[in-house]
Structures are given as C-alpha cells and as structure tokens.
Design a protein around this motif. Structure first.
Motif, PDB file in Angstrom:
ATOM      1  N   ASP A 225       0.834  -1.209   0.000  1.00 47.45           N
ATOM      2  CA  ASP A 225       0.000   0.000   0.000  1.00 47.45           C
ATOM      3  C   ASP A 225       0.866   1.256   0.000  1.00 47.45           C
ATOM      4  N   ALA A 226       1.938   1.249   0.793  1.00 47.94           N
ATOM      5  CA  ALA A 226       2.834   2.406   0.830  1.00 47.94           C
ATOM      6  C   ALA A 226       3.506   2.609  -0.526  1.00 47.94           C
ATOM      7  N   ILE A 227       3.912   1.519  -1.152  1.00 47.32           N
ATOM      8  CA  ILE A 227       4.562   1.616  -2.462  1.00 47.32           C
ATOM      9  C   ILE A 227       3.572   2.114  -3.510  1.00 47.32           C
ATOM     10  N   ALA A 228       2.329   1.650  -3.424  1.00 51.35           N
ATOM     11  CA  ALA A 228       1.297   2.122  -4.353  1.00 51.35           C
ATOM     12  C   ALA A 228       1.052   3.615  -4.195  1.00 51.35           C
ATOM     13  N   ASP A 229       1.294   4.132  -2.991  1.00 54.13           N
ATOM     14  CA  ASP A 229       1.137   5.571  -2.732  1.00 54.13           C
ATOM     15  C   ASP A 229       2.390   6.363  -3.097  1.00 54.13           C
ATOM     16  N   GLY A 230       3.408   5.688  -3.620  1.00 51.75           N
ATOM     17  CA  GLY A 230       4.601   6.385  -4.091  1.00 51.75           C
ATOM     18  C   GLY A 230       5.868   6.166  -3.300  1.00 51.75           C
ATOM     19  N   ALA A 231       5.835   5.358  -2.256  1.00 47.92           N
ATOM     20  CA  ALA A 231       7.039   5.140  -1.457  1.00 47.92           C
ATOM     21  C   ALA A 231       8.128   4.481  -2.297  1.00 47.92           C
ATOM     22  N   ASP A 232       9.331   5.039  -2.248  1.00 47.45           N
ATOM     23  CA  ASP A 232      10.460   4.438  -2.966  1.00 47.45           C
ATOM     24  C   ASP A 232      11.557   3.988  -2.001  1.00 47.45           C
ATOM     25  N   LEU A 233      11.297   4.093  -0.701  1.00 47.30           N
ATOM     26  CA  LEU A 233      12.162   3.559   0.339  1.00 47.30           C
ATOM     27  C   LEU A 233      11.274   3.235   1.533  1.00 47.30           C
ATOM     28  N   ILE A 234      11.347   1.993   2.010  1.00 49.79           N
ATOM     29  CA  ILE A 234      10.577   1.582   3.176  1.00 49.79           C
ATOM     30  C   ILE A 234      11.527   1.446   4.361  1.00 49.79           C
ATOM     31  N   ALA A 235      11.217   2.155   5.445  1.00 49.91           N
ATOM     32  CA  ALA A 235      11.956   2.005   6.691  1.00 49.91           C
ATOM     33  C   ALA A 235      11.066   1.254   7.676  1.00 49.91           C
ATOM     34  N   LEU A 236      11.681   0.391   8.480  1.00 50.78           N
ATOM     35  CA  LEU A 236      10.916  -0.442   9.406  1.00 50.78           C
ATOM     36  C   LEU A 236      11.165  -0.022  10.847  1.00 50.78           C
ATOM     37  N   GLY A 237      10.078   0.099  11.602  1.00 46.64           N
ATOM     38  CA  GLY A 237      10.166   0.398  13.022  1.00 46.64           C
ATOM     39  C   GLY A 237       9.172  -0.445  13.795  1.00 46.64           C
ATOM     40  N   GLU A 238       9.296  -0.451  15.116  1.00 53.72           N
ATOM     41  CA  GLU A 238       8.409  -1.262  15.939  1.00 53.72           C
ATOM     42  C   GLU A 238       8.186  -0.615  17.295  1.00 53.72           C
ATOM     43  N   MET A 239       7.096  -1.030  17.921  1.00 50.29           N
ATOM     44  CA  MET A 239       6.806  -0.641  19.297  1.00 50.29           C
ATOM     45  C   MET A 239       6.122  -1.826  19.967  1.00 50.29           C
ATOM     46  N   GLY A 240       6.714  -2.322  21.039  1.00 46.60           N
ATOM     47  CA  GLY A 240       6.084  -3.449  21.717  1.00 46.60           C
ATOM     48  C   GLY A 240       6.861  -3.847  22.956  1.00 46.60           C
ATOM     49  N   ILE A 241       6.273  -3.658  24.123  1.00 48.89           N
ATOM     50  CA  ILE A 241       6.937  -4.069  25.355  1.00 48.89           C
ATOM     51  C   ILE A 241       7.152  -5.588  25.302  1.00 48.89           C
ATOM     52  N   GLY A 242       8.392  -6.004  25.570  1.00 47.18           N
ATOM     53  CA  GLY A 242       8.727  -7.422  25.546  1.00 47.18           C
ATOM     54  C   GLY A 242       9.269  -7.924  24.227  1.00 47.18           C
ATOM     55  N   ASN A 243       9.360  -7.031  23.221  1.00 43.97           N
ATOM     56  CA  ASN A 243       9.749  -7.570  21.904  1.00 43.97           C
ATOM     57  C   ASN A 243      11.244  -7.868  21.775  1.00 43.97           C
ATOM     58  N   SER A 244      12.087  -7.316  22.658  1.00 46.03           N
ATOM     59  CA  SER A 244      13.499  -7.710  22.589  1.00 46.03           C
ATOM     60  C   SER A 244      13.665  -9.157  23.057  1.00 46.03           C
ATOM     61  N   ALA A 245      12.767  -9.626  23.933  1.00 46.89           N
ATOM     62  CA  ALA A 245      12.808 -11.017  24.380  1.00 46.89           C
ATOM     63  C   ALA A 245      12.433 -11.954  23.234  1.00 46.89           C
ATOM     64  N   ALA A 246      11.370 -11.624  22.528  1.00 45.67           N
ATOM     65  CA  ALA A 246      10.970 -12.442  21.381  1.00 45.67           C
ATOM     66  C   ALA A 246      12.053 -12.428  20.308  1.00 45.67           C
ATOM     67  N   ALA A 247      12.649 -11.254  20.071  1.00 46.22           N
ATOM     68  CA  ALA A 247      13.708 -11.146  19.060  1.00 46.22           C
ATOM     69  C   ALA A 247      14.916 -11.993  19.446  1.00 46.22           C
ATOM     70  N   ALA A 248      15.236 -12.053  20.737  1.00 43.69           N
ATOM     71  CA  ALA A 248      16.363 -12.864  21.196  1.00 43.69           C
ATOM     72  C   ALA A 248      16.126 -14.340  20.912  1.00 43.69           C
ATOM     73  N   LEU A 249      14.895 -14.802  21.124  1.00 44.52           N
ATOM     74  CA  LEU A 249      14.569 -16.194  20.841  1.00 44.52           C
ATOM     75  C   LEU A 249      14.647 -16.488  19.347  1.00 44.52           C
ATOM     76  N   LEU A 250      14.165 -15.565  18.526  1.00 44.43           N
ATOM     77  CA  LEU A 250      14.264 -15.748  17.073  1.00 44.43           C
ATOM     78  C   LEU A 250      15.724 -15.817  16.645  1.00 44.43           C
TER      79      LEU A 250
END
Length: 344
Positions: A158-183
C-alpha cells in the motif's frame, strides 16, 4: 504465502553500468567509500542509473507479547498502548526524527493488547490482542503467523502504491526484545545467552529473570524451521515487519532495517526467502547485546554507529539522509570528463 516468498534476484546486468557511472563522476574512483557502495546497491535494487529516495515511508508496527506476563520486560504491556498514542500524536522520538529527515510515518496495530479501533490515523491490522506466553506455549498459531506476514506485505504494498520508494521499518512493543532474542537464538543460530540484552532497561535481578524465562521458552520447543520458529517464539509486529520487508523486495523497493528487533525481522525474512537479503540496508549498530552477532549472521555492515537502542525506527530514520546522498551522487554530480574538458 508461496507468492510472498518468491523474491526476485537483483539484475546483475546493471552492475557494470552503475560502476561506470560512479567512476565517471567528478571525483577519484572510490573516494566516497561506502556511499558509492550504497549508490550501487540502490541502483541494482531499483534497476536504474538514477535511483530515488524522494518518498521514504517509515512503517511502525506495534504489538504486545505474552512473555511480559512472565517478567521479561521492565515495563507493563500498557506502555505499548501509550506509546502508540504518542506516535499517533506525533510526539515520539520517531516522529521528531521523521520531521527532520522528511519521512512519512505510518503506525500499524499488528497485535496490541487493547481495543484501538477508535484511533484515527492508525492502520488497523490486528491479528490478536498480543501473543501467548512463549515460555509456556506457542506464541501464535501457524495460521496467525502466515496472516501476520501477509498483512505486513500488504502494508508495504500500500505504501509503495502511494509512491514510497524507500521503506523504513520500526516497531513498538513491550517485551519484543525477548521475542527477538529467541528468534535470533534459533535462526542465526547463536547461544541464547549471547542474544539476550536489556531491552528497555533492567536491573540485575530483572536480567536474571529475563534469562531464566527465555531459557524456559527455548527448552519448550526445538523449532528451527523459520515459520515454526516464528510460531513458537515470535511477535505479531516482528512477523509483520518481516512480511513488509518481503513485500517491499517483491516490489523492488529498498528496505532500511533499524536495530535489534528490526534485524530479527530481517533475519526471519531472509531465512524464509534468501533473495530478500539483497534488498536490505542496515541503518545502525544497536547498543543492544546481540545485535553485532545478528548483523554477522546477516552478513551486514551498518551505516551508523550511535550507541542507540530505542527502536521505533529511530536509527532507520537517521540513515535516510545517507540514502538520499547516495542517490544524489548518481543524479547530480558532474561527469569527470566534463570537468576535465572545462579545465582545458
């Protein structure tokens, strides 16, 4: 799902022309170091001699984690809701950096443990109100994992269809560094102790508790296959980031990966579809323990070293001007031949 994992390889036919274009600029060949490497990568991804980063978009995916109920985080899950509202109000660190760097911010509810259906400006894509406690049971079902990956790809499309030519990724979530460590533990792979860091902040007692909970989670399942690892240990926002990366790569749009949690999503995406690695730009080396090893597993060299570990996409935002500079190098710098001719 199969289509999502079909990521095109970069067209190497552009390599020679891009290298010739860079070497022909009014500068000694290679004098701009990694900026030239970045320009070459951008040209290969977009398949053109003049790549663009005129319309970057930061996608901030938010979700909660059942692991927080076992004490892996220094803050309660309610902080996720409060920070999503702060992002929507334009008052988070990511918003401030986005205004400075000229980046649009879109906030996505991937799995916040609250009813956010009344929030205007929020992209509503909730899979469930948070994951299960991965120390006791699978974090999500396989159907939820696939749904989250697909939803992330749609958000990027959807962002690309609206003209995005660079996608940056961000996150917000308490506890997500724990899940990322397991991954990371299973997908890098790496010893679990090397993957666990302070996240949003912990006392010595809190770190001991976090390590014990994650060790219990890791002992519960021997999953190693990427989709099963996601199902057992992941988060909805991490899954959606991975899906967004895959979706952007399918659209031949570069992806700026943020810090530790973003890199975990990138690692998941690359393990699912190896060609996705070529579309990744790595913004910075996080101060979070384990990120250096994560980057090594991805064969990645970050653009910045700023001792940051906030998340939200803040590091990705600060790297956007480097991408724009690399594009300007190809589009705006004079040809060396013209300079020499003018000099007589």
């Amino acid at each position: 799902m199969t289509d999502l994992l079909t990521v095109p390889a970069l067209d190497g036919a552009w390599q020679g022309a891009l290298k010739q274009a860079l070497d022909g600029k009014a500068k000694p060949p290679g004098a701009l170091g990694r900026v030239e490497e970045l320009a070459l990568r951008l040209g290969l991804i977009q398949g053109q001699l003049r790549p663009s980063a005129a319309r970057p978009v930061l996608l901030v995916f938010a979700g909660d984690h059942g692991l927080t109920r076992s004490g892996v985080a220094a803050f309660p899950s309610g902080v996720t809701v409060a920070m999503v509202d702060t992002l929507l109000a334009g008052k988070a660190s990511a918003n401030a950096f986005a205004r400075v760097t000229g980046v649009e911010v879109r906030v996505i509810d991937a799995g916040v443990a609250a009813d956010m259906s009344d929030r205007t400006g929020l992209v509503h894509a909730k899979i469930a109100p948070g994951t299960k406690d991965a120390s006791l049971e699978p974090a999500m079902t396989s159907a939820q994992a696939e749904a989250a990956l697909s939803a992330g790809a749609r958000v990027a499309a959807d962002a690309i269809a609206d003209g995005a030519d660079l996608i940056a990724l961000g996150e917000m979530g308490i506890g997500n560094s724990a899940a990322a460590a397991l991954l990371m533990h299973r997908l890098a792979p790496a010893p679990l102790d090397d993957c666990v860091g302070q996240g949003a902040g912990h006392s010595l007692e809190g770190m001991a508790r976090k390590r014990a909970v994650l060790a219990r989670a890791a002992a519960r399942s021997d999953a190693k296959e990427p989709l099963e690892v996601l199902t057992q240990f992941g988060g909805f926002e991490i899954a959606m980031m991975a899906g967004a990366l895959l979706g952007a790569a399918r659209g031949r749009v570069p992806v700026m990966v943020d810090g530790f949690i973003g890199s975990a999503a990138a690692l998941l995406a690359v393990r699912l579809a190896p060609n996705a690695r070529d579309y990744c730009l790595f913004a910075h080396a996080s101060a979070e323990a384990g990120h250096r090893l994560m980057l090594e597993a991805l064969d990645a060299q970050p653009l910045l070293h700023l001792d940051m570990r906030l998340g939200e996409g803040t590091g990705a935002l600060l790297a956007v001007p480097l991408v724009r500079a690399a594009c300007a190098l190809l589009a705006e710098v004079a040809e060396l031949a013209d300079v020499l001719e003018a000099a007589g």
